[in-house]
Scaffold this active site. Sequence first.
Site: not given
Length: 234
Positions: A62, A128
């Site tokens: 990314d 998360n």
Amino acid sequence: MKIIRVQDQIEGGKIAFTLLKDSLAKGAKTLGLATGSSPISFYQEMVKSPLDFSDLTSINLDEYVGLSVESDQSYDYFMRQNLFNAKPFKKNYLPNGLATNIEAEAKRYDQIIAEHPIDFQVLGIGRNGHIGFNEPGTSFKEETHVVDLQESTIEANSRFFTSIEDVPKQAISMGIASIMKSKMIVLLAFGQEKADAIKGMVFGPITEDLPASILQKHDHVIVIVDEAAASQLD
């Protein structure tokens, strides 16, 4: 999914590097690479090694949208500082966060992945449960895409920036479907703040609410964790 418990991040990096050497001996040519704090000890082992990586290709997970490669917070900069400057590769691919058309850039990146199947993919995991920048709720069918970063991710990454306001709000990320095409995945996680995500990834239901849970379906995943990150596995 194989779990390897280590004393600390330094030992974790050594174990990951041993796995890489085994993979290279079997003919691996394309490495999928990650940023953040988790893989740094692994990159340190690569840099210290006498091995030559100049015939290898790397594909990063990314990149932030809107950051120049010269920004010291860009993932391009991170990779150069931690690995590429010391150990040249044949070719290094990262998404272009300054692309005029970021949707087209995502499609271009998918083509790169198709042309260079990833043999050895390094991952971290977010608090998360995100992998890459695939936040909770991301479709498991998603390939490279533009991501709106969740507040928890922005907060976690703000430690690398002068202030939380400076953290980009979007990124281009390899998708979960892209990651799952990798022949082998090595996920590194260290620290108590990763314990909930690791528990959900290993034991929880496979759900898009915890993106890393999809790794239960991959044929060759090795998870390297310290005791703090593994504290909820017993």
